[in-house]
Scaffold this active site. Sequence first.
Site, PDB file in Angstrom:
ATOM      1  N   ASP A  48       0.730  -1.041   0.097  1.00 54.42           N
ATOM      2  CA  ASP A  48       0.095  -0.063   0.178  1.00 54.42           C
ATOM      3  C   ASP A  48       0.955   1.500   0.003  1.00 54.42           C
ATOM      4  O   ASP A  48       1.700   1.453   0.876  1.00 54.42           O
ATOM      5  CB  ASP A  48      -1.024  -0.057   1.141  1.00 54.42           C
ATOM      6  CG  ASP A  48      -1.956  -1.050   1.208  1.00 54.42           C
ATOM      7  OD1 ASP A  48      -2.304  -1.310  -0.120  1.00 54.42           O
ATOM      8  OD2 ASP A  48      -2.477  -1.401   2.353  1.00 54.42           O
ATOM      9  N   ASP A 102     -13.864  -4.534  -2.024  1.00 56.38           N
ATOM     10  CA  ASP A 102     -13.872  -4.259  -0.800  1.00 56.38           C
ATOM     11  C   ASP A 102     -15.144  -4.718  -0.144  1.00 56.38           C
ATOM     12  O   ASP A 102     -16.328  -4.085  -0.525  1.00 56.38           O
ATOM     13  CB  ASP A 102     -13.492  -3.170  -0.243  1.00 56.38           C
ATOM     14  CG  ASP A 102     -12.133  -2.603  -0.587  1.00 56.38           C
ATOM     15  OD1 ASP A 102     -11.231  -3.521  -0.193  1.00 56.38           O
ATOM     16  OD2 ASP A 102     -11.634  -1.674  -1.059  1.00 56.38           O
TER      17      ASP A 102
END
Length: 258
Positions: A11, A130
């Site tokens: 990330d 997600d």
Amino acid sequence: MLTKRIIPCLDVKGGRVVKGIKYRNLQDAGDPVELAAFYNEQGADEIVFYDITASSDERETVRDLLERTADQVFIPLTVGGGLRTVEDMRRMLESGADKVSINTAAVQNPHLITEGAERFGSQCIILGMDAKRVPGVSPRRWGVFTHTGVDGGRAAGRDAVEWAIQVVELGAGEIVVNSIDADGTQAGYDVELLRAISTAVTVPVVASGGAGTMEDLYQALAQGKADAVLAASIFHYRTYSIREAKEYLTGKGIPIRL
């Protein structure tokens, strides 16, 4: 039998790798190019870069990182975060990515999946999902969320399993299933969610969110029926090495490329 894959996730924010819990309380985890090279040496099967802020400036940062990383590693690279058009995809693929991952843009414009698949091939188009459990319902259901890097995300009004089936019909070649409930907790993947999606679609499913032990990796592959496991914290902070994970899974009967 196809081998299962181990995929470290980077990330990226401001040119650095960060990690938090449920997208909050981000902490620095290192230089992305150095980490990618390290994981390449350790035997990772792929590497994923996510631009978690997804602004245009960050995207240029990620392009630079991709170019520098592609010069040093020899495994597939996937990049995601803020890609909204086929032109965005093209830029990333030309910068060294082998696959592109789209999430929010796909929910807002599902035809983008088809456009990307027709232009670059389904194998290049990854649907990042997600998902979060819907409380108080039986049987278990999960909702899809977008903009998860901002204030916990926004409910998309879609059922996760139904959305998975739809994106495959539209041309997605793979689905990364990230559990918002489990993300960064190191308490284990949402195995029920993984199994529900893996048994509903015909493309590879990648488990994301919650890896804390090597047993968690095993459960995602064996019980969740995932084709690959994506993890961050356990590798970034040297809890386990890629090699240790692969040897453990091989010992449990999971087909792994050593």
